[in-house]
Design an enzyme around this catalytic site. Structure first.
Site, PDB file in Angstrom:
ATOM      1  N   SER A 172      -4.010  11.322   8.171  1.00  0.00           N
ATOM      2  CA  SER A 172      -3.525  12.495   7.473  1.00  0.00           C
ATOM      3  C   SER A 172      -3.945  12.437   6.019  1.00  0.00           C
ATOM      4  O   SER A 172      -4.970  11.847   5.703  1.00  0.00           O
ATOM      5  CB  SER A 172      -2.012  12.631   7.615  1.00  0.00           C
ATOM      6  OG  SER A 172      -1.613  13.935   7.254  1.00  0.00           O
ATOM      7  N   ASP A 222      -5.789   3.619   1.875  1.00  0.00           N
ATOM      8  CA  ASP A 222      -7.238   3.623   2.067  1.00  0.00           C
ATOM      9  C   ASP A 222      -7.631   5.064   2.345  1.00  0.00           C
ATOM     10  O   ASP A 222      -7.076   5.681   3.275  1.00  0.00           O
ATOM     11  CB  ASP A 222      -7.631   2.794   3.293  1.00  0.00           C
ATOM     12  CG  ASP A 222      -7.455   1.299   3.096  1.00  0.00           C
ATOM     13  OD1 ASP A 222      -6.955   0.886   2.033  1.00  0.00           O
ATOM     14  OD2 ASP A 222      -7.822   0.545   4.021  1.00  0.00           O
ATOM     15  N   HIS A 248       1.572   2.916   0.555  1.00  0.00           N
ATOM     16  CA  HIS A 248       2.227   1.989  -0.350  1.00  0.00           C
ATOM     17  C   HIS A 248       2.561   2.684  -1.666  1.00  0.00           C
ATOM     18  O   HIS A 248       2.032   3.739  -1.979  1.00  0.00           O
ATOM     19  CB  HIS A 248       1.325   0.779  -0.594  1.00  0.00           C
ATOM     20  CG  HIS A 248       1.086  -0.040   0.641  1.00  0.00           C
ATOM     21  ND1 HIS A 248       1.573  -1.314   0.804  1.00  0.00           N
ATOM     22  CD2 HIS A 248       0.410   0.248   1.785  1.00  0.00           C
ATOM     23  CE1 HIS A 248       1.209  -1.787   1.992  1.00  0.00           C
ATOM     24  NE2 HIS A 248       0.502  -0.851   2.613  1.00  0.00           N
TER      25      HIS A 248
END
Length: 263
Positions: A227, A86, A142
């Site tokens: 980050s 995201d 992911h």
């Protein structure tokens, strides 16, 4: 003068010792009472989290939370690249003879970003995305493709902020900060997933156990605090989604682009 002062203060606070202290507190039970306030302050959708707020042992435990099945469907078409996180897209575009141009006013070289790895030749004219995770975002990373991990590298470095201020006013933070780089071979080429550490990030960690073969949307790693991920595709292999631009928000599993069939 004021900007010089901010830069100096950021230089001082980028020491690993500061990040270690912050990380130690976030991992301690003493940070647990801050979880509800943190979630409310940043408008985090706690209903998507795998557990109830009171079940998290520390602020770090909540930062690195997993989600319930369902909130992040992974694009299912063949031959595509999906977002690993995201994030806000803070840079994207073709790589020009080894240069990533104008990320918040600064240019980067693939050579520096990939720490002079011989594989850099594969990316000299590829495509890149800079994906910034704010404290609001889900912090697990992911796999953007299905494929085999062919190489991993840890690059020691600083922990400058990778937010708007850091990217614009600190010198080339994406290639000076600590990085964890994963190269993944898929059916239509290779990608590099560059996880970039940041101010107050105590570590970037691979999931354990980390499989040799990754499924698209499968867990790869996670940040402790927010980050940035820099995602690189090989020379001439990707057609990016035409509606994406700098400033677009993407969710993990969302389509970023389509790989071109091998000639």
């Amino acid at each position: 003068m004021k900007m010089k002062l901010f830069r100096s203060l950021t230089e001082l606070s980028s020491r690993k010792a500061v990040s270690r202290m912050t990380g130690a507190f976030a991992k301690s039970r003493a940070s647990r009472p801050l979880i509800p306030r943190f979630a409310k302050s940043y408008g985090i959708r706690t209903q998507d989290a795998e557990k109830q707020l009171h079940e998290y042992e520390s602020l770090n435990d909540f930062f690195t939370r997993r989600l319930k099945p369902g909130p992040r469907p992974v694009h299912e078409a063949e031959g595509v690249l999906v977002s690993p996180v995201d994030a806000l897209i803070t840079g994207m575009g073709p790589i020009r003879e080894g240069l990533i141009l104008n990320v918040k006013g600064q240019d980067y070289t693939i050579e520096e970003l990939l720490n002079h790895n011989p594989r850099l030749i594969n990316y000299m004219n590829g495509f890149y995305y800079v994906l910034y995770l704010s404290p609001t975002d889900y912090h697990r990373i992911h796999s953007p493709v299905t494929g085999e991990i062919v190489e991993k590298e840890h690059v020691a470095g600083k922990v400058y902020p990778v937010n708007e201020f850091g990217l614009r006013h600190m010198r080339r933070v994406l290639s000076r900060n600590e990085r964890l780089i994963t190269y993944v071979q898929h059916e239509l080429g290779e990608i590099a997933v560059v996880k970039v550490g940041a101010l107050n990030v105590s570590s970037i960690r691979y999931v354990s156990p980390l499989p040799d073969r990754l499924e698209r949307g499968g867990e790869l790693a996670y940040f402790e605090f927010g980050s940035t991920v820099v995602l690189l595709t090989e020379n001439g292999t990707l057609k990016s989604r035409s509606d994406l631009e700098v400033g677009s928000k993407v969710k993990m599993g969302e389509l970023l682009g389509t790989f071109k069939p091998r000639a």
